[in-house]
Design a protein around this motif. Structure first.
Motif, mmCIF file in Angstrom:
data_model
loop_
_atom_site.group_PDB
_atom_site.id
_atom_site.type_symbol
_atom_site.label_atom_id
_atom_site.label_comp_id
_atom_site.label_asym_id
_atom_site.label_seq_id
_atom_site.Cartn_x
_atom_site.Cartn_y
_atom_site.Cartn_z
ATOM 1 N N HIS A 81 0.825 -1.204 0.000
ATOM 2 C CA HIS A 81 0.000 0.000 0.000
ATOM 3 C C HIS A 81 0.863 1.259 0.000
ATOM 4 C CE1 HIS A 81 -3.308 2.717 0.863
ATOM 5 N NE2 HIS A 81 -2.695 3.138 1.948
ATOM 6 N N VAL A 82 1.927 1.258 0.795
ATOM 7 C CA VAL A 82 2.824 2.417 0.852
ATOM 8 C C VAL A 82 3.522 2.613 -0.485
ATOM 9 C CG1 VAL A 82 4.946 3.290 1.889
ATOM 10 C CG2 VAL A 82 3.149 2.369 3.343
ATOM 11 N N LEU A 83 4.015 1.513 -1.076
ATOM 12 C CA LEU A 83 4.662 1.613 -2.379
ATOM 13 C C LEU A 83 3.706 2.191 -3.413
ATOM 14 C CD1 LEU A 83 6.567 -1.788 -2.392
ATOM 15 C CD2 LEU A 83 7.636 0.446 -2.612
ATOM 16 N N ASP A 84 2.468 1.696 -3.422
ATOM 17 C CA ASP A 84 1.476 2.187 -4.381
ATOM 18 C C ASP A 84 1.156 3.661 -4.130
ATOM 19 O OD1 ASP A 84 1.360 -0.291 -5.560
ATOM 20 O OD2 ASP A 84 -0.462 -0.928 -4.517
ATOM 21 N N SER A 91 13.162 -1.369 1.897
ATOM 22 C CA SER A 91 14.400 -1.509 1.117
ATOM 23 C C SER A 91 14.133 -1.298 -0.364
ATOM 24 C CB SER A 91 15.009 -2.894 1.345
ATOM 25 O OG SER A 91 15.372 -3.070 2.691
ATOM 26 N N GLU A 92 13.036 -1.878 -0.829
ATOM 27 C CA GLU A 92 12.672 -1.735 -2.238
ATOM 28 C C GLU A 92 12.370 -0.281 -2.570
ATOM 29 O OE1 GLU A 92 9.114 -3.190 -5.305
ATOM 30 O OE2 GLU A 92 9.367 -4.174 -3.347
ATOM 31 N N LEU A 93 11.640 0.378 -1.686
ATOM 32 C CA LEU A 93 11.270 1.757 -1.949
ATOM 33 C C LEU A 93 12.489 2.675 -1.891
ATOM 34 C CD1 LEU A 93 9.142 3.857 -2.540
ATOM 35 C CD2 LEU A 93 8.679 4.007 -0.093
ATOM 36 N N PHE A 94 13.387 2.460 -0.924
ATOM 37 C CA PHE A 94 14.578 3.296 -0.825
ATOM 38 C C PHE A 94 15.407 3.177 -2.103
ATOM 39 C CE2 PHE A 94 18.899 4.421 0.402
ATOM 40 C CZ PHE A 94 18.684 5.588 1.126
ATOM 41 N N THR A 95 15.586 1.946 -2.581
ATOM 42 C CA THR A 95 16.338 1.739 -3.824
ATOM 43 C C THR A 95 15.670 2.447 -4.983
ATOM 44 O OG1 THR A 95 17.159 -0.410 -3.069
ATOM 45 C CG2 THR A 95 17.204 0.000 -5.439
ATOM 46 N N ALA A 128 0.389 10.873 2.655
ATOM 47 C CA ALA A 128 -0.378 11.036 3.891
ATOM 48 C C ALA A 128 0.509 10.779 5.104
ATOM 49 C CB ALA A 128 -1.567 10.084 3.894
ATOM 50 N N THR A 129 0.198 11.433 6.216
ATOM 51 C CA THR A 129 1.017 11.311 7.422
ATOM 52 C C THR A 129 1.196 9.865 7.882
ATOM 53 O OG1 THR A 129 0.459 13.535 8.156
ATOM 54 C CG2 THR A 129 1.193 11.998 9.848
ATOM 55 N N PRO A 130 0.143 9.025 7.930
ATOM 56 C CA PRO A 130 0.360 7.629 8.339
ATOM 57 C C PRO A 130 1.344 6.886 7.439
ATOM 58 C CG PRO A 130 -1.971 8.156 8.409
ATOM 59 C CD PRO A 130 -1.295 9.307 7.717
ATOM 60 N N VAL A 131 1.343 7.227 6.160
ATOM 61 C CA VAL A 131 2.276 6.591 5.227
ATOM 62 C C VAL A 131 3.703 7.001 5.559
ATOM 63 C CG1 VAL A 131 3.037 6.526 2.815
ATOM 64 C CG2 VAL A 131 0.604 6.328 3.361
#
Length: 203
Positions: A62-65, A104-108, A85-88
């Motif tokens: 959900h965060v990635l999307d 890790s995926e998102l940071f990359t 959004a703040t919770p994200v």
């Protein structure tokens, strides 16, 4: 009718988990606590997600999307993080500390997109050239995400929760001000750090 209820309850459980994981971390959160926050039974949580790991994976997805939803080529990936959004943002900060696969995926992905964005800036003339574009992107991302990851310390000194928009933007703006205008008036510190490795800094 039941399928609509299932979708609604699944999203409610996921949102409750997102907030609870962001506050207490993965290890500090139980399925029972998430169920209580969502107003459902622990059995329904397991019905939808199978386990706490399955619930965490759903939150990562959900965060990635959420971050990718407004993505366009040539945009600043970090700006999308700050606009989420703040919770994200709070979940993301905790996930970076806990080391989830999604984080890790998102940071990359953020680093790779930032590297491309800065390279585009070089071509257009609003970014200075670099001999190490990957290192530049990694450091840039690290600096601007630091207020999220060092939340308690940054919040104490800036007077607000770094996951909240106002504080997050304040920290990012300070970093961008340094990167845009510079900080040191001469090269004494650059020379000192360069001499540690016995190499000549490219000019």
């Amino acid at each position: 009718m039941s399928s609509v209820f299932d979708l609604t309850s699944r999203a409610r459980i996921r949102d409750a988990a997102l907030a609870r994981f962001g506050a207490d971390g993965i290890a500090g959160t139980s399925v029972r606590a998430v169920a209580a926050d969502a107003g459902v039974s622990p059995g329904l949580v397991l019905h939808h997600f199978g386990s706490k790991d399955g619930l965490r994976q759903a939150c990562d997805d959900h965060v990635l999307d959420s971050i990718r939803s407004g993505s366009e080529e040539g945009t600043d990936a970090l700006a999308e993080v700050l606009q989420a959004a703040t919770p994200v943002r709070r979940y993301l900060a905790r996930a970076f500390l806990d080391g989830s696969n999604g984080a890790s995926e998102l940071f990359t992905e953020i680093v790779e997109r930032t590297e491309a964005w800065l390279a585009h800036g070089e071509q257009e003339g609003w970014v200075r050239p670099s001999d190490d574009s990957r290192a530049r992107a990694v450091v840039y991302v690290s600096w601007l995400l630091a207020p999220l990851v060092l939340g308690d310390h940054v919040g104490r000194l800036l007077g607000g929760d770094p996951a909240e928009t106002a504080t997050a933007v304040r920290g990012a703006r300070a970093g961008l001000e340094i990167l845009t205008n510079g900080l040191f008036a001469d090269d004494r510190w650059l020379s000192a750090y360069t001499s540690i490795n016995g190499e000549e800094w490219p000019r």
